[in-house]
Design a protein around this motif. Structure first.
Motif, PDB file in Angstrom:
ATOM      1  N   HIS A  31       0.834  -1.198   0.000  1.00 52.68           N
ATOM      2  CA  HIS A  31       0.000   0.000   0.000  1.00 52.68           C
ATOM      3  C   HIS A  31       0.875   1.258   0.000  1.00 52.68           C
ATOM      4  O   HIS A  31       2.090   1.198   0.203  1.00 52.68           O
ATOM      5  CB  HIS A  31      -0.933   0.005   1.202  1.00 52.68           C
ATOM      6  N   TYR A  77      -1.399   2.022   6.919  1.00 50.04           N
ATOM      7  CA  TYR A  77      -2.850   1.860   6.845  1.00 50.04           C
ATOM      8  C   TYR A  77      -3.437   1.513   8.217  1.00 50.04           C
ATOM      9  O   TYR A  77      -4.651   1.531   8.398  1.00 50.04           O
ATOM     10  CB  TYR A  77      -3.227   0.789   5.820  1.00 50.04           C
ATOM     11  N   ARG A 122      -6.976   8.181   6.489  1.00 46.07           N
ATOM     12  CA  ARG A 122      -7.178   6.753   6.220  1.00 46.07           C
ATOM     13  C   ARG A 122      -8.622   6.309   6.416  1.00 46.07           C
ATOM     14  O   ARG A 122      -8.970   5.167   6.090  1.00 46.07           O
ATOM     15  CB  ARG A 122      -6.266   5.914   7.117  1.00 46.07           C
TER      16      ARG A 122
END
Length: 391
Positions: free
Chosen positions: A282, A322, A389
Protein backbone atom coordinates in the motif's frame (compact mmCIF):
# COMPACT_ATOMS: atom_id res chain seq x y z
CA UNK A 1 10.32 12.75 35.60
CA UNK A 2 13.10 14.00 33.33
CA UNK A 3 12.52 16.87 30.94
CA UNK A 4 12.47 16.30 27.19
CA UNK A 5 15.97 17.76 26.90
CA UNK A 6 17.32 15.59 29.72
CA UNK A 7 15.78 12.47 28.18
CA UNK A 8 17.43 13.16 24.83
CA UNK A 9 20.83 13.75 26.43
CA UNK A 10 20.62 10.47 28.32
CA UNK A 11 19.35 8.62 25.23
CA UNK A 12 22.35 9.80 23.21
CA UNK A 13 24.71 8.74 25.99
CA UNK A 14 23.21 5.27 26.08
CA UNK A 15 23.30 4.96 22.29
CA UNK A 16 26.98 5.88 22.32
CA UNK A 17 27.66 3.06 24.77
CA UNK A 18 26.14 0.50 22.38
CA UNK A 19 27.35 1.99 19.08
CA UNK A 20 30.29 -0.40 18.69
CA UNK A 21 28.00 -3.42 19.03
CA UNK A 22 25.53 -1.98 16.51
CA UNK A 23 28.26 -1.34 13.95
CA UNK A 24 29.62 -4.86 14.41
CA UNK A 25 26.09 -6.21 13.87
CA UNK A 26 25.77 -4.19 10.66
CA UNK A 27 29.14 -5.32 9.32
CA UNK A 28 28.35 -8.96 10.06
CA UNK A 29 25.05 -8.80 8.17
CA UNK A 30 26.59 -6.81 5.30
CA UNK A 31 29.29 -9.45 4.84
CA UNK A 32 26.82 -12.34 5.21
CA UNK A 33 23.72 -11.25 3.26
CA UNK A 34 20.62 -13.43 3.42
CA UNK A 35 17.57 -13.33 1.18
CA UNK A 36 14.09 -12.54 2.43
CA UNK A 37 12.43 -15.10 4.72
CA UNK A 38 15.80 -16.88 4.99
CA UNK A 39 17.54 -14.35 7.25
CA UNK A 40 18.22 -17.00 9.89
CA UNK A 41 21.69 -15.86 10.93
CA UNK A 42 20.88 -12.15 10.70
CA UNK A 43 17.75 -12.39 12.84
CA UNK A 44 19.55 -14.65 15.32
CA UNK A 45 22.38 -12.12 15.68
CA UNK A 46 19.91 -9.31 16.32
CA UNK A 47 17.92 -11.29 18.86
CA UNK A 48 21.05 -12.44 20.69
CA UNK A 49 22.19 -8.83 21.05
CA UNK A 50 18.78 -7.70 22.35
CA UNK A 51 18.61 -10.59 24.83
CA UNK A 52 22.19 -10.01 25.93
CA UNK A 53 21.08 -6.65 27.27
CA UNK A 54 17.96 -7.95 28.95
CA UNK A 55 15.28 -7.18 26.36
CA UNK A 56 12.64 -9.92 26.48
CA UNK A 57 12.31 -11.04 22.87
CA UNK A 58 9.86 -13.42 21.20
CA UNK A 59 11.57 -15.35 18.40
CA UNK A 60 10.23 -16.63 16.06
CA UNK A 61 7.31 -14.22 16.01
CA UNK A 62 3.96 -13.85 14.20
CA UNK A 63 4.28 -17.24 12.55
CA UNK A 64 7.44 -16.21 10.68
CA UNK A 65 10.67 -18.09 11.28
CA UNK A 66 12.90 -15.00 11.02
CA UNK A 67 10.64 -12.39 12.65
CA UNK A 68 11.01 -11.27 16.26
CA UNK A 69 9.54 -8.86 18.82
CA UNK A 70 11.42 -7.32 21.71
CA UNK A 71 9.42 -5.60 24.45
CA UNK A 72 10.53 -2.70 26.65
CA UNK A 73 8.22 -1.42 29.42
CA UNK A 74 5.31 -3.83 28.82
CA UNK A 75 3.28 -2.13 31.56
CA UNK A 76 2.52 0.96 29.42
CA UNK A 77 -0.40 1.25 27.02
CA UNK A 78 1.28 4.10 25.11
CA UNK A 79 3.62 2.26 22.74
CA UNK A 80 5.78 2.84 19.68
CA UNK A 81 6.88 0.15 17.24
CA UNK A 82 10.50 0.46 16.11
CA UNK A 83 10.82 -1.59 12.93
CA UNK A 84 13.95 -3.46 11.86
CA UNK A 85 14.68 -4.80 8.38
CA UNK A 86 17.53 -7.17 7.49
CA UNK A 87 16.89 -8.94 4.17
CA UNK A 88 19.26 -8.62 1.22
CA UNK A 89 18.80 -8.61 -2.55
CA UNK A 90 19.47 -11.59 -4.78
CA UNK A 91 22.86 -11.34 -6.47
CA UNK A 92 23.68 -7.91 -5.10
CA UNK A 93 23.73 -8.30 -1.32
CA UNK A 94 22.73 -5.46 0.98
CA UNK A 95 22.25 -2.95 -1.82
CA UNK A 96 19.15 -1.57 -0.09
CA UNK A 97 20.98 -1.05 3.19
CA UNK A 98 18.72 -3.13 5.41
CA UNK A 99 21.71 -4.32 7.42
CA UNK A 100 22.31 -0.69 8.40
CA UNK A 101 18.71 0.38 8.97
CA UNK A 102 18.06 -2.74 11.03
CA UNK A 103 21.17 -2.12 13.13
CA UNK A 104 20.07 1.47 13.76
CA UNK A 105 16.72 0.18 15.05
CA UNK A 106 18.48 -2.26 17.36
CA UNK A 107 20.69 0.57 18.63
CA UNK A 108 17.58 2.65 19.33
CA UNK A 109 16.00 -0.17 21.31
CA UNK A 110 19.17 -0.77 23.35
CA UNK A 111 19.33 2.91 24.31
CA UNK A 112 15.67 3.00 25.39
CA UNK A 113 16.09 -0.22 27.35
CA UNK A 114 18.91 1.31 29.37
CA UNK A 115 16.65 4.22 30.36
CA UNK A 116 13.35 2.36 30.62
CA UNK A 117 12.78 3.62 34.17
CA UNK A 118 13.04 7.21 32.95
CA UNK A 119 10.34 7.01 30.26
CA UNK A 120 6.56 6.62 30.65
CA UNK A 121 5.89 4.76 27.42
CA UNK A 122 6.66 1.36 25.94
CA UNK A 123 8.95 0.51 23.03
CA UNK A 124 8.64 -2.63 20.95
CA UNK A 125 11.31 -3.50 18.41
CA UNK A 126 9.78 -5.67 15.70
CA UNK A 127 11.98 -7.57 13.29
CA UNK A 128 10.22 -7.53 9.92
CA UNK A 129 11.65 -10.00 7.38
CA UNK A 130 11.51 -10.02 3.61
CA UNK A 131 10.63 -6.47 2.62
CA UNK A 132 12.01 -6.95 -0.88
CA UNK A 133 9.73 -9.73 -2.14
CA UNK A 134 7.05 -11.03 0.22
CA UNK A 135 6.43 -7.85 2.19
CA UNK A 136 6.09 -9.36 5.64
CA UNK A 137 5.07 -6.07 7.24
CA UNK A 138 1.93 -6.32 5.15
CA UNK A 139 1.21 -9.81 6.44
CA UNK A 140 1.81 -8.58 9.98
CA UNK A 141 -0.48 -5.61 9.42
CA UNK A 142 -3.25 -7.87 8.11
CA UNK A 143 -2.86 -10.07 11.19
CA UNK A 144 -3.16 -7.20 13.67
CA UNK A 145 0.48 -6.94 14.75
CA UNK A 146 0.47 -3.13 14.50
CA UNK A 147 -2.93 -2.55 16.08
CA UNK A 148 -2.82 -0.30 19.13
CA UNK A 149 0.48 1.47 18.48
CA UNK A 150 0.63 5.25 18.58
CA UNK A 151 3.00 5.15 15.62
CA UNK A 152 5.73 3.08 13.97
CA UNK A 153 9.16 4.26 12.91
CA UNK A 154 12.32 3.20 11.11
CA UNK A 155 15.01 4.98 9.10
CA UNK A 156 16.05 3.66 5.69
CA UNK A 157 19.41 4.27 4.06
CA UNK A 158 19.59 6.43 0.94
CA UNK A 159 21.85 8.80 -1.00
CA UNK A 160 20.89 11.83 1.15
CA UNK A 161 18.95 12.65 4.29
CA UNK A 162 15.31 13.33 3.46
CA UNK A 163 11.84 13.07 4.96
CA UNK A 164 9.96 13.15 1.66
CA UNK A 165 9.56 9.50 0.65
CA UNK A 166 6.91 8.89 -1.99
CA UNK A 167 6.12 5.21 -1.58
CA UNK A 168 3.29 4.29 -3.89
CA UNK A 169 1.01 1.25 -3.98
CA UNK A 170 2.29 -1.87 -5.74
CA UNK A 171 0.92 -5.19 -6.98
CA UNK A 172 3.15 -8.05 -8.06
CA UNK A 173 1.60 -10.34 -10.68
CA UNK A 174 2.90 -13.72 -11.79
CA UNK A 175 1.75 -14.94 -15.21
CA UNK A 176 2.26 -18.28 -16.90
CA UNK A 177 1.08 -19.13 -20.40
CA UNK A 178 0.81 -22.86 -21.09
CA UNK A 179 0.87 -23.80 -24.77
CA UNK A 180 1.65 -26.97 -26.73
CA UNK A 181 5.11 -27.93 -27.99
CA UNK A 182 5.71 -28.89 -31.59
CA UNK A 183 8.50 -29.01 -34.14
CA UNK A 184 8.72 -25.41 -35.35
CA UNK A 185 9.40 -26.46 -39.00
CA UNK A 186 7.81 -29.87 -39.40
CA UNK A 187 4.57 -29.45 -37.45
CA UNK A 188 3.98 -25.84 -36.36
CA UNK A 189 0.20 -26.22 -36.74
CA UNK A 190 0.22 -28.70 -33.88
CA UNK A 191 1.78 -26.17 -31.50
CA UNK A 192 0.37 -23.38 -29.39
CA UNK A 193 2.98 -20.66 -28.88
CA UNK A 194 3.25 -19.48 -25.27
CA UNK A 195 5.93 -16.93 -26.25
CA UNK A 196 3.48 -15.29 -28.64
CA UNK A 197 1.06 -14.96 -25.73
CA UNK A 198 3.75 -13.25 -23.66
CA UNK A 199 4.56 -10.88 -26.53
CA UNK A 200 0.89 -10.01 -26.98
CA UNK A 201 0.58 -9.37 -23.27
CA UNK A 202 3.44 -6.85 -23.27
CA UNK A 203 2.07 -5.16 -26.39
CA UNK A 204 -1.35 -4.87 -24.75
CA UNK A 205 0.00 -3.37 -21.54
CA UNK A 206 2.10 -0.91 -23.53
CA UNK A 207 -1.10 0.23 -25.23
CA UNK A 208 -2.65 0.76 -21.80
CA UNK A 209 -0.16 3.41 -20.79
CA UNK A 210 -1.81 6.35 -22.54
CA UNK A 211 -5.11 5.63 -20.78
CA UNK A 212 -4.01 5.32 -17.14
CA UNK A 213 -2.78 7.80 -14.54
CA UNK A 214 0.37 9.58 -15.60
CA UNK A 215 1.88 8.77 -12.19
CA UNK A 216 1.22 5.02 -12.58
CA UNK A 217 4.04 2.64 -13.42
CA UNK A 218 4.06 -0.78 -15.10
CA UNK A 219 7.12 -2.94 -15.68
CA UNK A 220 7.98 -6.59 -15.95
CA UNK A 221 10.26 -9.31 -17.27
CA UNK A 222 9.95 -12.62 -19.10
CA UNK A 223 11.45 -15.13 -16.68
CA UNK A 224 11.04 -18.05 -19.06
CA UNK A 225 10.54 -17.80 -22.80
CA UNK A 226 11.19 -21.24 -24.27
CA UNK A 227 13.94 -23.83 -24.38
CA UNK A 228 14.99 -24.10 -28.06
CA UNK A 229 14.46 -21.98 -31.15
CA UNK A 230 13.28 -24.95 -33.22
CA UNK A 231 10.55 -25.93 -30.74
CA UNK A 232 7.28 -24.03 -30.35
CA UNK A 233 7.51 -22.67 -26.76
CA UNK A 234 4.94 -24.41 -24.59
CA UNK A 235 5.58 -22.41 -21.40
CA UNK A 236 6.42 -18.80 -20.68
CA UNK A 237 6.51 -17.06 -17.32
CA UNK A 238 6.26 -13.33 -16.65
CA UNK A 239 6.82 -11.33 -13.48
CA UNK A 240 4.99 -8.01 -13.72
CA UNK A 241 4.56 -5.05 -11.39
CA UNK A 242 1.91 -2.33 -11.37
CA UNK A 243 2.16 0.82 -9.26
CA UNK A 244 0.01 3.89 -8.60
CA UNK A 245 0.00 6.70 -6.01
CA UNK A 246 -2.77 5.17 -3.90
CA UNK A 247 -4.28 1.73 -3.45
CA UNK A 248 -7.64 2.98 -4.72
CA UNK A 249 -5.94 4.15 -7.94
CA UNK A 250 -4.15 0.87 -8.45
CA UNK A 251 -6.86 -1.77 -8.10
CA UNK A 252 -8.47 -1.01 -11.46
CA UNK A 253 -5.09 -0.84 -13.24
CA UNK A 254 -4.06 -4.23 -11.90
CA UNK A 255 -7.33 -5.80 -13.03
CA UNK A 256 -6.88 -4.28 -16.48
CA UNK A 257 -3.41 -5.85 -16.70
CA UNK A 258 -4.90 -9.21 -15.80
CA UNK A 259 -7.46 -8.70 -18.57
CA UNK A 260 -4.58 -8.17 -20.99
CA UNK A 261 -3.18 -11.54 -19.94
CA UNK A 262 -6.56 -13.19 -20.37
CA UNK A 263 -6.94 -11.66 -23.84
CA UNK A 264 -3.45 -12.78 -24.88
CA UNK A 265 -4.23 -16.33 -23.82
CA UNK A 266 -7.50 -16.27 -25.71
CA UNK A 267 -5.86 -14.93 -28.87
CA UNK A 268 -3.13 -17.58 -28.86
CA UNK A 269 -5.28 -20.47 -27.59
CA UNK A 270 -2.98 -20.98 -24.63
CA UNK A 271 -3.91 -21.63 -21.03
CA UNK A 272 -3.39 -18.86 -18.48
CA UNK A 273 -2.18 -19.11 -14.89
CA UNK A 274 -2.29 -15.94 -12.73
CA UNK A 275 -0.81 -15.77 -9.23
CA UNK A 276 0.41 -13.07 -6.84
CA UNK A 277 4.09 -12.26 -6.41
CA UNK A 278 4.34 -11.14 -2.82
CA UNK A 279 1.46 -9.34 -1.15
CA UNK A 280 0.04 -6.01 -2.30
CA UNK A 281 2.04 -3.03 -1.03
CA UNK A 282 0.00 0.00 0.00
CA UNK A 283 0.94 3.66 -0.26
CA UNK A 284 2.78 5.52 2.50
CA UNK A 285 1.14 8.76 3.57
CA UNK A 286 3.56 11.54 4.57
CA UNK A 287 1.40 14.41 5.76
CA UNK A 288 2.61 17.99 5.93
CA UNK A 289 2.71 17.79 9.72
CA UNK A 290 4.65 14.53 9.77
CA UNK A 291 7.15 15.89 7.27
CA UNK A 292 7.50 19.07 9.33
CA UNK A 293 8.23 17.03 12.46
CA UNK A 294 10.88 14.99 10.62
CA UNK A 295 12.47 18.09 9.08
CA UNK A 296 12.60 19.72 12.52
CA UNK A 297 14.28 16.58 13.86
CA UNK A 298 16.94 16.83 11.15
CA UNK A 299 17.40 20.51 12.07
CA UNK A 300 17.68 19.76 15.77
CA UNK A 301 20.41 17.19 15.10
CA UNK A 302 22.24 19.44 12.67
CA UNK A 303 21.71 16.95 9.83
CA UNK A 304 21.49 18.59 6.41
CA UNK A 305 18.61 17.22 4.36
CA UNK A 306 17.19 17.58 0.87
CA UNK A 307 13.44 17.03 0.53
CA UNK A 308 13.58 18.03 -3.13
CA UNK A 309 15.48 14.80 -3.84
CA UNK A 310 12.85 12.54 -2.33
CA UNK A 311 12.57 8.88 -3.24
CA UNK A 312 9.92 7.13 -5.31
CA UNK A 313 9.34 3.43 -4.87
CA UNK A 314 7.17 0.97 -3.00
CA UNK A 315 7.49 -0.79 0.33
CA UNK A 316 5.43 -2.73 2.83
CA UNK A 317 5.84 0.20 5.24
CA UNK A 318 2.75 1.57 3.46
CA UNK A 319 0.74 -1.37 4.81
CA UNK A 320 1.80 -0.39 8.32
CA UNK A 321 0.63 3.17 7.63
CA UNK A 322 -2.85 1.86 6.84
CA UNK A 323 -3.00 0.83 10.54
CA UNK A 324 -1.01 3.49 12.41
CA UNK A 325 1.08 6.54 11.44
CA UNK A 326 4.42 5.36 10.03
CA UNK A 327 7.61 7.41 9.90
CA UNK A 328 10.13 6.29 7.26
CA UNK A 329 12.76 8.98 6.53
CA UNK A 330 16.05 8.36 4.73
CA UNK A 331 19.55 8.68 6.15
CA UNK A 332 22.15 9.59 3.57
CA UNK A 333 25.32 7.57 3.02
CA UNK A 334 26.54 9.74 0.13
CA UNK A 335 26.32 7.17 -2.69
CA UNK A 336 24.88 9.02 -5.68
CA UNK A 337 23.91 5.82 -7.51
CA UNK A 338 21.33 5.14 -4.82
CA UNK A 339 19.79 1.90 -3.61
CA UNK A 340 19.87 -1.42 -5.48
CA UNK A 341 23.32 -0.83 -6.94
CA UNK A 342 26.68 -2.52 -6.38
CA UNK A 343 28.09 0.80 -5.18
CA UNK A 344 25.46 1.01 -2.44
CA UNK A 345 26.16 -2.54 -1.27
CA UNK A 346 29.91 -1.91 -1.19
CA UNK A 347 29.42 1.14 1.03
CA UNK A 348 27.62 -0.78 3.79
CA UNK A 349 30.69 -1.33 5.96
CA UNK A 350 32.19 2.09 5.27
CA UNK A 351 32.51 5.20 7.41
CA UNK A 352 29.56 7.02 5.84
CA UNK A 353 27.19 4.14 6.59
CA UNK A 354 28.51 3.78 10.13
CA UNK A 355 27.81 7.46 10.66
CA UNK A 356 24.34 7.06 9.17
CA UNK A 357 23.56 4.25 11.64
CA UNK A 358 24.45 6.51 14.54
CA UNK A 359 22.51 9.42 13.03
CA UNK A 360 19.48 7.22 12.39
CA UNK A 361 19.35 6.05 15.99
CA UNK A 362 19.64 9.64 17.21
CA UNK A 363 16.86 10.62 14.82
CA UNK A 364 14.50 7.94 16.14
CA UNK A 365 15.36 8.62 19.77
CA UNK A 366 14.81 12.36 19.28
CA UNK A 367 11.52 12.05 17.44
CA UNK A 368 10.05 9.43 19.78
CA UNK A 369 10.97 11.38 22.91
CA UNK A 370 9.61 14.59 21.39
CA UNK A 371 6.23 13.07 20.52
CA UNK A 372 5.76 11.46 23.92
CA UNK A 373 6.82 14.71 25.59
CA UNK A 374 4.29 16.68 23.54
CA UNK A 375 0.99 14.84 23.80
CA UNK A 376 -0.94 17.47 21.83
CA UNK A 377 1.42 17.13 18.85
CA UNK A 378 1.16 13.33 18.92
CA UNK A 379 -2.64 13.50 19.05
CA UNK A 380 -2.70 15.88 16.07
CA UNK A 381 -0.61 13.42 14.06
CA UNK A 382 -2.86 10.51 15.03
CA UNK A 383 -6.06 12.45 14.31
CA UNK A 384 -4.76 13.58 10.92
CA UNK A 385 -3.87 9.99 10.11
CA UNK A 386 -7.28 8.66 11.15
CA UNK A 387 -9.04 11.23 8.99
CA UNK A 388 -6.92 10.52 5.91
CA UNK A 389 -7.18 6.75 6.22
CA UNK A 390 -10.84 6.81 7.18
CA UNK A 391 -10.20 4.90 10.38
Amino acid sequence: MMSEKELKIKAFEKAAEHLKEALELNDYMAENPELGSHEFNSSKAMVELLRKHGIETEYPFAGMATAYKGVINPQYKRRVAVLAEYDALKGIGHACGHCASGSASVLTALAFNDMKDDIDFGVDIIGTPDEEIEGCKGIMADNGVFDGYDFAIMVHMGPVNCAKVDFIALDGIGIKFHGAPAHAAAAPTKGRNALNAARLFFDATDMMRQHILQEARMHGIIKQGGEASNVVPDLTEIEFITRAPRRADLNGITEWVKDCARAAAMATKTELELFPVGIPFHDLYVSGLRQKVMDETFDELGMEYDDTAGMTGSSDIGNVDYVCPAFHPMAGIGVEQGCHTHEFAEAMTGETTHRAIEDSAKFMLTLIIRLYSNEELLERIKAEHREYRGL
